[in-house]
Design a protein around this motif. Structure first.
Motif, PDB file in Angstrom:
ATOM      1  N   HIS A 145       0.737  13.840   1.109  1.00  0.00           N
ATOM      2  CA  HIS A 145      -0.049  14.156  -0.085  1.00  0.00           C
ATOM      3  C   HIS A 145       0.687  15.104  -1.024  1.00  0.00           C
ATOM      4  O   HIS A 145       0.259  15.295  -2.157  1.00  0.00           O
TER       5      HIS A 145
ATOM      6  N   ASP B 244       0.835  -1.208   0.000  1.00  0.00           N
ATOM      7  CA  ASP B 244       0.000   0.000   0.000  1.00  0.00           C
ATOM      8  C   ASP B 244       0.864   1.250   0.000  1.00  0.00           C
ATOM      9  O   ASP B 244       0.793   2.043   0.921  1.00  0.00           O
TER      10      ASP B 244
ATOM     11  N   SER C  25      -0.955   4.670   0.616  1.00  0.00           N
ATOM     12  CA  SER C  25      -1.635   5.013   1.860  1.00  0.00           C
ATOM     13  C   SER C  25      -0.851   4.533   3.071  1.00  0.00           C
ATOM     14  O   SER C  25      -1.365   4.495   4.167  1.00  0.00           O
ATOM     15  N   GLY C  26       0.397   4.192   2.860  1.00  0.00           N
ATOM     16  CA  GLY C  26       1.200   3.655   3.942  1.00  0.00           C
ATOM     17  C   GLY C  26       1.829   4.711   4.834  1.00  0.00           C
ATOM     18  O   GLY C  26       2.466   4.390   5.830  1.00  0.00           O
ATOM     19  N   LEU C  27       1.667   5.991   4.467  1.00  0.00           N
ATOM     20  CA  LEU C  27       2.255   7.050   5.284  1.00  0.00           C
ATOM     21  C   LEU C  27       1.162   7.828   5.993  1.00  0.00           C
ATOM     22  O   LEU C  27       0.089   8.072   5.441  1.00  0.00           O
ATOM     23  N   ASN C  28       1.452   8.202   7.212  1.00  0.00           N
ATOM     24  CA  ASN C  28       0.500   8.964   8.025  1.00  0.00           C
ATOM     25  C   ASN C  28       0.265  10.339   7.402  1.00  0.00           C
ATOM     26  O   ASN C  28       1.188  11.139   7.298  1.00  0.00           O
ATOM     27  N   PRO C  29      -0.998  10.629   7.008  1.00  0.00           N
ATOM     28  CA  PRO C  29      -1.256  11.864   6.256  1.00  0.00           C
ATOM     29  C   PRO C  29      -1.087  13.146   7.061  1.00  0.00           C
ATOM     30  O   PRO C  29      -0.957  14.209   6.466  1.00  0.00           O
TER      31      PRO C  29
END
Ligand SMILES: Nc1ncnc2c1ncn2[C@@H]1O[C@H](COP(=O)(O)OP(=O)(O)O)[C@@H](O)[C@H]1O
Ligand SMILES: [Mg+2]
Lengths: 283, 306, 327
Positions: free
Chosen positions: C163, C107, C110-114
């Motif tokens: 992002h 993933d 989406s594997g990083l804390n937004p």
């Protein structure tokens, strides 16, 4: 890896059925109030004031006791249910008609009309309903039809958005252009293609907004600016009994229990419906 | 972010303008203001002079601009009923409303968030069931029923707490609880759902694969992300709080602005109602703006993306 | 199995994993044996659903998110330097994840804390691996690591939120997150599937570089056989929760022993035309017959195949789990 995170409290189908059955009985009892209520809800009996309900020393003649001027609470509750559901149903139907109409207009008309309607929707959402209702009541008075109209006016935006979205989606698909080539008018197309698809989501919104509207009527009546005597209203009954809480809690208590029971049942049904919708959306 | 905020700001202004128009029209549509303001049987000339004096001979939109100007300069008129200055009527009652409301809000936030968060982190405990039960009740029981229940229980049955007025610190307890408990339940329930949703996100797995302890994962990776949707719900909860305060003031006979508002409806005291509506709406709009600002602070995607 | 190999770093024996599901237990891994030596890259290939990710997650025992009581049962043995991990206490497992075995999942996007800055997320990994590291040093290391994985402006990237980066850049960050710990083993689970085809090759090259420079061992999970030859020394082919063939890349690609491996290889564009192609789909793990799981799709199926197949050794160190391997 697909996670199956267990959601809060999943109502079992049996729970949904039970809630629907109980609610159906309550609504039926309210509907049949003129036939089944044991007493005239307005019959004053000053010799039998604040009589306790059965189980607290009262008799079956006044199963839920009597109020501060001796009226039968059970009968008044039944008539109150009738009033509440009558107002809420008419109000919601009116709001649905208003919302669907504005939604279709918003979806079909030009960008400017659309923008204006959607801005109004935005504004409506950001204002507390109570404020708008109070304004309307001050202006139009406290007749029952005013409540119906005002409920319509504060609740239409959900339907408008849903219908507008659907109309736009169908426009995207080119249905409308195609049908127009065949000579159909915009409105006919909207009614033909949009409404049938929306019947069930509209019904879902209607059910989900029912308890809120019931509470709105009860609250306004409690504040003294909703349903006026002699029409029986649960909210008004609660207000009436407030000065007698010490010695006769049931005057306020019984209608409170009825209101809470109704909204709880709606809540259970609403949760079940939401779960269904979620499952359905997932699939 | 600037674009986002200025868009929100514009929307707030549109909302306020709409409210002002509605408030203005409410007064105008309620009948010829002249008849409510002056006694009957005046001569034609006096009536004309008075009309001119009060600008009632101007076209309606000019009257609206005049009214707008007055509102902006803090001239809110007098009660049609008691002839007290409207501003004063509200100012006297404001402290009670603000005190009860803000206490309830502080309690709701400081209990709701941790309860919701903990019940998501320790699944399946008894507390979780209980919380969901309370939350369920919180949605179904209106403030006026809940308040009466508390009065019955603590005021009359247990005789622990006073049930009406605000004359001592103890007097605050029941009204504040009536407002706070449904909010605690609502916030906790939402927080729990947001936490559960966040826990399932891939970045939480990434955090776990770094070998971080559960405490650190919860604080730095789950909580912060779960707070993002919570912020928007707070706006709704606060709007509900304002609604609820009107009822709580009625139930507990508090000297707050909600009572002024309701009695102005009963008396058809339009200048008083007008200000109340504009002020309440202004408060709601302001809260929404603050929430939007908070949102941009807490969620970098809004902050930078615009 | 690793007779000629240097010292074994990670050794998996008879690993089974099953998930409790509504339709009963789902046996996702069925007796996995796998060895990885220091500095060695093992590619784990197989169709989607064969259990590759499950094996990767099992090794670090991250089968369900934290705070969720997983419905997974893991048994068998996973040894790192001889230390048993299956029975290791939670704090020991955390230390292993922080220092020894890093994982990069599929993933990437989406594997990083937004809501956390990239630099902080990497620094957090550095500090988890080395609690003695100061915050300032961790930040500096994070920035250097961002440069090492080829981000054009590492100082800016460290201050950015996820992002603000492209998919390829985010996956580079994920690699930085793993590499900064200087792990002994990296489990890379389809690290490029979420990316555009155009950046896949570059991220793969970076991964190969990182591996060569640091000398870490790697379990490279993919369903794309095409990239295996460039990056791996050995291949393990998975089917329905079992490793049905292992061997060196050269061995397996030129002389696949198991009909399933042969089928996979023949699906490659550069494969010789005479190999038989695969038909049908993976079996239902709920209803596996006791015999060879591949039998229903196998062109060489015989009577014996309804019994559990034996593991047969071949010259050159290859093994195949088959009654009648190809020769
Ligand atoms: N948490 C889980 N619960 C139940 N089944 C799972 C879970 N995770 C994976 N599985 C099942 O395990 C099998 C192997 O999945 P996976 O390891 O993701 O395959 P691959 O990575 O090879 O595509 C699949 O059948 C999948 O449905
Ligand atoms: Mg996978």
């Amino acid at each position: 890896m697909t996670m199956t995170l267990e959601t809060a409290t999943i109502p079992k189908p049996s729970r949904l059925m039970l809630a629907a059955l109980a609610l159906g009985l309550i609504i039926l009892a309210g509907f049949l109030a003129p036939l089944i209520s044991p007493h005239d809800p307005d019959a004053v009996d000053l010799l039998n004031r604040a009589a306790p309900p059965v189980g607290l020393g009262g008799s079956w003649g006044h199963a839920l006791g009597t109020d501060q001027i001796g009226r039968d609470i059970l009968s008044r509750c039944l008539w109150g249910i009738r009033t509440s559901f009558g107002i809420a149903t008419l109000g919601l139907v009116f709001s649905a008609v208003l919302g669907v109409t504005l939604g279709i207009i918003s979806g079909l008309a030009g960008a400017w009309t659309d923008r204006i309607i959607m801005t109004v929707v935005d504004v409506f959402i950001s204002l507390p309903n109570l404020l708008l209702m109070l304004c309307g009541i001050a202006l139009l008075g406290t007749e029952t039809w005013v409540l119906v109209v005002l409920i319509g006016f504060v609740k239409w935006e959900g339907y408008a958005r849903l219908v507008r979205g659907q109309v736009l989606a169908i426009r995207e698909q080119g249905y409308i252009e195609a049908a127009r080539v065949l000579g159909a008018r915009n409105l006919t197309i909207a009614l033909r293609h949009v409404l049938p698809n929306l019947a069930s989501p509209l019904a879902v919104i209607l059910t989900l907004s029912f308890p809120g509207v019931l509470l709105m009527e009860a609250g306004l009546s409690f504040l003294g600016v909703g349903v006026q005597p002699p029409v029986a209203s649960l909210g008004r009954m609660i207000d009436d009994g407030r000065n007698y809480l010490v010695n006769a809690w049931w005057i306020s208590g019984m209608p409170s229990i009825v209101i809470v029971a109704i909204t709880l049942l709606f809540q259970i049904i609403g949760d079940a419906i939401r779960d269904r919708v979620d499952e359905w959306l997932d699939a | 972010m600037l674009r986002f905020m200025s868009w929100r700001f514009l929307r707030a202004q549109v909302t306020m303008l709409f409210v002002l128009v509605v408030a203005f029209l409410t007064v105008r549509l309620s009948g010829e203001p002249f008849d409510t303001m002056f006694p009957e049987g005046l001569t034609q000339e006096t009536a004309q002079a008075l009309r001119h004096r009060w600008n009632l001979d101007l076209p309606i939109w000019e009257q609206f601009t005049l009214y707008l100007g007055k509102m902006l300069t803090g001239d809110f008129g007098r009660s049609l009923f008691t002839h007290e200055p409207v501003w004063q009527m509200y100012a006297e009652r404001m402290p009670a409303t603000l005190a009860v409301g803000s206490l309830a809000l502080i309690i709701a936030i400081s209990l709701g968030i941790p309860i919701g968060a903990l019940s998501a982190l320790r699944r399946g405990a008894v507390t979780e069931r209980m919380l969901m039960g309370v939350a369920f009740l919180g949605y179904a029981v209106p403030h006026f029923v809940f308040g009466i229940g508390l009065i019955l229980l603590f005021g009359y049955y247990l005789r622990l707490l006073p049930a009406s007025g605000l004359s001592s610190p103890q007097h605050y307890i029941l009204p504040v609880l009536t407002l706070a408990i449904p909010m605690v339940a609502g916030i906790a329930r939402f927080m729990r759902a947001a936490m559960l949703d966040t826990i399932g996100q891939p970045y939480v797995m990434t955090a776990a694969s770094k070998g971080l302890g559960n405490g650190r994962i919860a604080r730095r990776h789950v909580l912060r992300n779960a707070m993002v949707p919570l912020v928007t719900v707070l706006g709704l909860e606060i709007a509900g709080l304002i609604n609820g305060s009107v009822f709580v003031e009625a139930v507990f006979s508090l000297p707050g602005v909600g009572r002024v508002l309701v009695s102005s409806v009963e008396n058809r005291d339009f200048t008083v109602l007008q200000f109340g509506v504009v002020a309440y709406a202004g408060l709601v709009v302001l809260i929404n703006l603050v929430i939007d600002l908070l949102y941009t602070l807490i969620d970098p995607r809004v902050r930078v993306g615009g | 199995m690793s007779g000629s190999m240097p010292e074994t770093l990670l050794s998996v024996r008879d690993l089974t994993l099953s998930f409790a599901t509504r339709m009963g237990p789902l046996k996702v891994l069925r007796g996995i044996d796998l060895d990885i030596a220091a500095n060695e890259v093992v590619a784990l290939v197989g169709e989607s659903g064969s259990g590759k990710s499950a094996l990767g997650k099992s090794i670090v025992q991250l089968l369900s998110p934290p705070f969720v009581d997983g419905r997974a049962t893991l048994s068998g043995s996973i040894r790192l330097h001889g230390e048993e991990l299956i029975t290791a206490p939670a704090h020991r497992l955390r230390a292993v994840r922080a220092r020894d075995i890093a994982m990069v999942s599929q993933d990437a996007l989406s594997g990083l804390n937004p809501v956390m800055r990239i630099g902080a997320q990497i620094a957090e990994a550095a500090q988890a691996a080395d609690p003695a590291l100061s915050a300032a040093a961790a930040r500096r290391d994070a920035r250097d690591m961002l440069a090492a994985v080829g981000l054009p402006d590492p100082d800016k990237a460290a201050r950015d939120y996820p992002h603000q980066l492209s998919g390829g850049q985010r996956q580079r960050v994920m690699l930085a997150l793993a590499a900064i710990r200087q792990p002994q083993v990296l489990i890379a689970d389809e690290p490029t599937t979420a990316l555009d085809v155009s950046v896949q090759a570059r991220v793969l090259a970076l991964l190969a570089d990182l591996q060569r420079q640091s000398g870490m061992a790697m379990l490279f999970i993919t369903h794309d056989l095409g990239v295996v030859a460039n990056i791996a020394h050995r291949v393990a082919v998975m089917y329905a929760g079992q490793i049905i063939e292992t061997g060196t890349v050269a061995e397996v690609f030129t002389r696949p022993r198991h009909p399933y491996s042969a089928g996979l290889i023949s699906a490659l564009p550069e494969a010789p035309a005479h190999h038989p192609r695969l038909a049908g789909g993976p079996p239902d793990l709920h209803n596996l017959a006791p015999g060879c799981a591949f039998m229903p799709r196998c062109r060489h199926a015989a009577m014996a195949c309804s019994q559990p197949p034996p593991l047969k050794p071949f010259p050159g160190g290859a093994h195949a789990l088959c009654w009648s391997p190809l020769s």
